[in-house]
Design an enzyme around this catalytic site. Structure first.
Site, mmCIF file in Angstrom:
data_model
loop_
_atom_site.group_PDB
_atom_site.id
_atom_site.type_symbol
_atom_site.label_atom_id
_atom_site.label_comp_id
_atom_site.label_asym_id
_atom_site.label_seq_id
_atom_site.Cartn_x
_atom_site.Cartn_y
_atom_site.Cartn_z
ATOM 1 N N THR A 74 -0.203 0.151 -2.171
ATOM 2 C CA THR A 74 1.120 -0.409 -1.862
ATOM 3 C C THR A 74 2.231 0.146 -2.745
ATOM 4 O OG1 THR A 74 0.154 -2.449 -1.025
ATOM 5 C CG2 THR A 74 2.448 -2.547 -1.724
ATOM 6 N N ASP A 300 -0.943 -7.130 5.117
ATOM 7 C CA ASP A 300 -1.903 -6.604 4.149
ATOM 8 C C ASP A 300 -2.851 -7.695 3.667
ATOM 9 O OD1 ASP A 300 -2.728 -4.346 2.255
ATOM 10 O OD2 ASP A 300 -2.185 -5.895 0.818
ATOM 11 N N HIS A 304 -6.898 -7.629 4.346
ATOM 12 C CA HIS A 304 -7.879 -7.717 3.263
ATOM 13 C C HIS A 304 -8.839 -8.885 3.479
ATOM 14 C CE1 HIS A 304 -6.818 -4.618 0.394
ATOM 15 N NE2 HIS A 304 -5.533 -4.921 0.505
ATOM 16 N N ASP A 347 2.910 1.416 4.381
ATOM 17 C CA ASP A 347 2.619 1.970 3.062
ATOM 18 C C ASP A 347 1.207 2.524 2.962
ATOM 19 O OD1 ASP A 347 1.473 -0.523 3.276
ATOM 20 O OD2 ASP A 347 2.026 -1.187 1.279
#
Length: 540
Positions: A74, A300, A304, A347
């Site tokens: 990131t 994100d 995860h 990203d």
């Protein structure tokens, strides 16, 4: 002659005025954290007409866009997008890294010289001081004599701070826990503006502590795996990672307001706050181009936790599409349709859960770090009589104790080579390179080029490790990222709005091309260490 001179002056003035008029009033940079390119295509039929589809149909789609360095994290991602260069030059080599001078691990946005604003927590002491180069937002500030504003917004501090740049007017990020509010630091301001305080006190954030269920009937979510499976993490206090989720009930066991980060509502909060920033900061309202950077980070956290093939990810992108639609409508109203320029990228991407890939007979798995460490320690004892010759192992890099190497009268380059050769024999190590090689040999393509672009002489380690494809050091549930493989490097790149032509390309573009493209569009200097090239074919 006098008449001709006057006419020449008028023509030059008109051309200058025309060029000024052609500039967008506002540039909006959107980064969707952990967005693989195939999320655009896989969920396309579930999107409405006003979000992703509008940007694609009315803008320009770079379909073969990639990151050109390792590691794909990131911090480096956001820095590279906005500086137009790679960790080799901007210095953000990871989210956290081992500092060879202080012998401590440092955080990419951490800054002990500033204080938090809007919270009493010492954990929000942040600034962009570790980023060595300028962003295009910085260059726009310089070009406009600081008249053009630059504001960064994200759930994550690094997602707000690094894009907005060193000279930013403000950067705001989300403080969860028992607070649930947007904060900043003394690097940017002495106190939060009145409108930010009003937003924090409005109970808007608290309103998202509700039931998270699928936006559409879950039976229609055919683009993702089964809701109940063994590849997802879930939340504490709930036995299965399945819909629905009672967030208010689960919050106590999941760090309070932090639970919102791991839901689509984290993105909604960012959209809400960005809309308030546009209105209250009068962005795009004068003759000086402003820059607003918005990073949607909940994608994100959810990836995860639940993995890239989960129902939760599909629902998150369906809901993000709705947030984008209302965000674009506000831009149309507040700035003016056709008066702003926007780009959307990511990203980094993410790997599919290796356990899931293995179930589909695709080579994948998990790195046994403890076993690898045990074998490596034996090698160090046998070779050098001590394990202390290694100071740190992190981010797939080995940092040597150079003082000890010297004290033992060893050759640094040879020690690097010997360790590299030893590591290459370990299970699921794919490639190994030394710092000496990275500094002395030029690589024009392949994973070696990506490693070299991510290698910073002052900050990176002595030995660089590359794991086997789809092998990760991570939990057996959820997805992660960081490699130089396509699942991590291939991300969307969409341009939309003023000055942008319509169309698409399969030509390979790189993440470092974004900053010089926006700079060229604005007619400003490129960020001071840009290595990318302007994508001339997307500019009208």
């Amino acid at each position: 002659m006098k008449y001709q001179a006057v006419l020449f002056f008028v023509l030059v003035f008109n051309l200058f005025a025309s060029a000024q008029d052609d500039k967008p009033k506002l540039v909006v940079g959107i980064v969707v954290d952990q967005m693989r390119y195939d999320y655009l295509t896989r969920f396309y039929d579930k999107y409405g007409e006003g979000g992703f589809k509008r940007i694609i149909k009315e803008g320009f789609n770079c379909k073969n866009n990639h990151f050109n360095y390792v590691p794909t994290y990131t911090g480096p991602g956001h820095a590279s997008i906005y500086t137009g260069t790679t960790p080799k030059y901007h210095g953000i080599i990871a989210n956290n890294w081992y500092d060879k001078q202080t012998k401590k691990t440092v955080y990419c946005a951490g800054d002990s010289t500033v204080i938090a604003v809007g919270t009493s927590s010492n954990k929000e002491r942040m600034s962009p001081h570790r980023m060595k180069t300028t962003t295009f937002a910085d260059e726009n500030r310089l070009f406009t004599q600081m008249q053009g504003k630059s504001i960064g917004i994200s759930i994550k501090d690094r997602g707000a701070i690094l894009p907005a740049g060193h000279s930013a007017n403000a950067a705001y990020w989300f403080r969860g826990k028992d607070e649930g509010s947007f904060v900043s630091s003394s690097y940017f301001m002495k106190e939060l503006p009145r409108w930010v305080k009003a937003f924090n006190f409005s109970r808007k954030i608290e309103s998202y502590m509700k039931i998270w269920d699928t936006y559409y009937d879950i039976s229609t979510y055919t683009e993702s795996g089964k809701d109940l499976n063994e590849f997802e993490g879930g939340f504490k206090g709930k036995k299965t990672a399945t819909f629905p989720y009672n967030l208010k009930k689960l919050a106590k066991d999941n760090m309070g307001f932090d639970i919102l980060k791991v839901t689509p509502f984290g993105n909604s909060i960012v959209a809400d706050f960005a809309i308030e920033a546009i209105k209250n900061e009068a962005l795009g309202k004068d003759d000086f181009t402003d820059v607003l950077t918005v990073s949607f980070s909940s994608t994100d956290y959810i990836g995860h936790n639940f993995g890239v093939n989960s129902k939760e990810i599909e629902d998150t992108y369906i809901r993000l599409d709705k947030d984008l639609e209302r965000f674009l409508k506000v831009l149309d109203t507040e700035v003016g349709e056709g008066e702003y320029t926007l780009f959307l990228t990511a990203d980094h991407g993410a790997v599919n859960v290796p356990a899931y890939l293995k179930s589909a007979k695709i080579p994948a798995g998990y790195v046994a770090r403890d076993e690898r460490k045990e074998k490596f320690n034996k090698f160090l004892i046998d070779s050098y009589g001590t394990v202390d010759i290694v100071e740190n192992i992190s981010n797939n890099q080995i940092f040597l104790n150079r003082a000890m190497v010297k004290a033992l009268d060893l050759d640094l380059e040879q020690v690097q080579k010997d360790i590299a050769n030893a590591q290459l024999t370990y299970a699921h190590i794919y490639k190994v390179y030394t710092a000496t090689t990275m500094s002395t040999v030029f690589f024009g393509d392949g994973i070696e080029r990506l490693l070299q672009n991510g290698y910073n002489q002052k900050r990176s380690g002595d030995v660089l490790l590359v794991d086997d494809p789809s092998f990760i050091a991570y939990s057996r549930t959820g997805s992660t990222h960081g490699s130089g493989l396509n699942y991590d490097t291939h991300v969307p790149l969409l341009f939309f709005g003023k000055g942008i032509t319509k169309g698409h390309t399969y030509k390979k573009t790189e993440i470092t091309d974004i900053a010089p493209t926006i700079s060229a569009l604005l007619g400003i200097s490129f960020p001071n260490f840009t290595v990318g090239q302007p994508l001339y074919f997307i500019i009208e």
